[in-house]
Design an enzyme around this catalytic site. Structure first.
Site, PDB file in Angstrom:
ATOM      1  N   ARG A   1       0.854   6.931   0.085  1.00 26.40           N
ATOM      2  CA  ARG A   1       0.096   5.916   0.814  1.00 26.40           C
ATOM      3  C   ARG A   1      -1.274   5.832   0.145  1.00 26.40           C
ATOM      4  O   ARG A   1      -1.950   6.846  -0.025  1.00 26.40           O
ATOM      5  CB  ARG A   1      -0.036   6.343   2.282  1.00 26.40           C
ATOM      6  CG  ARG A   1      -0.895   5.436   3.139  1.00 26.40           C
ATOM      7  CD  ARG A   1      -0.248   4.063   3.295  1.00 26.40           C
ATOM      8  NE  ARG A   1      -0.905   3.283   4.326  1.00 26.40           N
ATOM      9  CZ  ARG A   1      -2.019   2.580   4.137  1.00 26.40           C
ATOM     10  NH1 ARG A   1      -2.614   2.584   2.953  1.00 26.40           N
ATOM     11  NH2 ARG A   1      -2.525   1.894   5.133  1.00 26.40           N
TER      12      ARG A   1
ATOM     13  N   ASP B   1       0.797  -1.230   0.000  1.00 27.12           N
ATOM     14  CA  ASP B   1       0.000   0.000   0.000  1.00 27.12           C
ATOM     15  C   ASP B   1       0.832   1.285   0.000  1.00 27.12           C
ATOM     16  O   ASP B   1       0.311   2.371   0.217  1.00 27.12           O
ATOM     17  CB  ASP B   1      -0.980  -0.002   1.182  1.00 27.12           C
ATOM     18  CG  ASP B   1      -0.286  -0.245   2.529  1.00 27.12           C
ATOM     19  OD1 ASP B   1       0.825   0.282   2.708  1.00 27.12           O
ATOM     20  OD2 ASP B   1      -0.852  -0.968   3.375  1.00 27.12           O
TER      21      ASP B   1
ATOM     22  N   GLU C   1       1.505  -6.342   6.634  1.00 29.47           N
ATOM     23  CA  GLU C   1       2.900  -5.895   6.757  1.00 29.47           C
ATOM     24  C   GLU C   1       3.839  -6.963   6.208  1.00 29.47           C
ATOM     25  O   GLU C   1       3.591  -8.154   6.355  1.00 29.47           O
ATOM     26  CB  GLU C   1       3.253  -5.683   8.234  1.00 29.47           C
ATOM     27  CG  GLU C   1       2.405  -4.660   8.932  1.00 29.47           C
ATOM     28  CD  GLU C   1       2.978  -3.261   8.827  1.00 29.47           C
ATOM     29  OE1 GLU C   1       4.102  -3.126   8.326  1.00 29.47           O
ATOM     30  OE2 GLU C   1       2.288  -2.329   9.246  1.00 29.47           O
TER      31      GLU C   1
ATOM     32  N   ARG D   1       3.067  11.437   4.187  1.00 26.87           N
ATOM     33  CA  ARG D   1       2.911  10.762   2.891  1.00 26.87           C
ATOM     34  C   ARG D   1       1.679  11.300   2.173  1.00 26.87           C
ATOM     35  O   ARG D   1       0.668  11.607   2.809  1.00 26.87           O
ATOM     36  CB  ARG D   1       2.764   9.252   3.105  1.00 26.87           C
ATOM     37  CG  ARG D   1       3.959   8.660   3.828  1.00 26.87           C
ATOM     38  CD  ARG D   1       3.786   7.189   4.097  1.00 26.87           C
ATOM     39  NE  ARG D   1       2.657   6.914   4.980  1.00 26.87           N
ATOM     40  CZ  ARG D   1       2.429   5.714   5.525  1.00 26.87           C
ATOM     41  NH1 ARG D   1       3.225   4.689   5.264  1.00 26.87           N
ATOM     42  NH2 ARG D   1       1.396   5.533   6.317  1.00 26.87           N
TER      43      ARG D   1
ATOM     44  N   ASP E   1      -5.459  -1.330   3.480  1.00 25.69           N
ATOM     45  CA  ASP E   1      -4.346  -1.718   4.332  1.00 25.69           C
ATOM     46  C   ASP E   1      -3.933  -3.123   3.905  1.00 25.69           C
ATOM     47  O   ASP E   1      -4.748  -4.035   3.896  1.00 25.69           O
ATOM     48  CB  ASP E   1      -4.812  -1.711   5.792  1.00 25.69           C
ATOM     49  CG  ASP E   1      -3.658  -1.462   6.744  1.00 25.69           C
ATOM     50  OD1 ASP E   1      -2.595  -1.004   6.287  1.00 25.69           O
ATOM     51  OD2 ASP E   1      -3.818  -1.734   7.948  1.00 25.69           O
ATOM     52  N   THR E   2      -2.669  -3.256   3.509  1.00 26.71           N
ATOM     53  CA  THR E   2      -2.183  -4.589   3.126  1.00 26.71           C
ATOM     54  C   THR E   2      -1.359  -5.147   4.277  1.00 26.71           C
ATOM     55  O   THR E   2      -0.831  -4.382   5.080  1.00 26.71           O
ATOM     56  CB  THR E   2      -1.332  -4.517   1.835  1.00 26.71           C
ATOM     57  OG1 THR E   2      -0.213  -3.661   2.063  1.00 26.71           O
ATOM     58  CG2 THR E   2      -2.149  -4.012   0.663  1.00 26.71           C
TER      59      THR E   2
END
Ligand SMILES: [Zn+2]
Length: 250
Positions: free
Chosen positions: A145, A125, A153, A195, A150-151
């Site tokens: 971002r 992401d 980690e 970001r 949300d991918t």
């Protein structure tokens, strides 16, 4: 540690920043109005048009995003100076998507979006881009971002959040690295890490943020409001139902 001029400036800096922030924001930054998931009008809290969906946003953001006041509930409008400031800012290439633009790529106008090249890849992401003609307030090189997704980690030690992180990261790399893309914005331009917060549209007109969720590479990240929140939630439901990627059997 030595004390000196540096310290006194540092002590003042937060006050200056906060003062500048409030001067720029004006009253409109605090005024809350409401929008629906599909309309292009904004409303007062109790307007009948908000029966189906209701998202609270600041008046300033909603005007920046191209919404106009509802003619029946007559919500507050920006004062003249604020409206002029918004008009000047909106010339600067901050194309903000609206709700109709997600699936119907013809409605998302890539020509009005900011062109960029993805120069490096951080994870599923997050990517780095080069922006040849950045508008004011945006640099030539930026970390991006993706909004609303949300991918897993790829570096986190906990096993459950690691699952499918590698695949998500590879998907983004494959789809975006070295490619020319288009960037579109939503309410907020940056996150607390500085970001840029964007939707990335690929050359074929697809929204990469949505693709990640649809294909099960990440889940809808709904902690902060964004315009496609309900759509992204629905995409996650679909991916879970179909047991795609992250939602498949381990
Ligand atoms: Zn209304």
């Amino acid at each position: 540690m030595k004390t000196g001029k540096g310290i006194s400036i540092r002590r003042f800096l937060p006050i200056l920043v906060i003062t500048a922030f409030f001067l720029l924001q004006g009253a409109a930054g605090d005024t809350k109005v409401y929008v629906t998931n599909s309309g292009k009008k904004y409303h007062r809290e109790n307007c009948a048009s908000l029966r189906r969906s209701k998202v609270e946003v600041s008046l300033l953001d909603v005007v920046k995003s191209g919404y106009s006041p509802c003619t029946s509930c007559k919500p507050p409008v920006l004062d003249e100076g604020e409206a002029q400031a918004v008009a000047e800012q909106s010339q600067a290439g901050f194309y903000r998507v609206n709700i109709v633009a997600l699936e119907r790529s013809a409605a998302a106008d890539p020509e009005r979006m900011l062109g960029a090249e993805v120069i490096s890849h951080v994870d599923g992401d997050t990517v780095r881009v080069r922006i040849p003609n950045p508008p004011e307030g945006v640099g030539t090189l930026e970390t991006i971002r993706l909004i609303g997704v949300d991918t897993p980690e790829t570096v986190h030690p906990r096993r459950e959040v690691e699952f499918f992180g590698r695949e998500a990261s590879d998907f983004t790399k494959r789809e975006l690295l070295g490619k020319q893309v288009r960037l579109a914005f939503d309410w907020d331009t940056r996150d607390k890490y500085g970001r840029l917060l964007v939707y990335i549209y690929t050359a074929d007109g697809n929204c990469h943020n949505a693709a990640l969720i649809r294909e099960g590479y990440g889940h809808a990240y709904t902690r902060f409001t964004f315009q496609f929140m309900d759509e992204f939630r629905a995409l996650e439901e679909e991916a879970r139902r179909e047991k795609r990627g992250l939602w498949g059997d381990r």
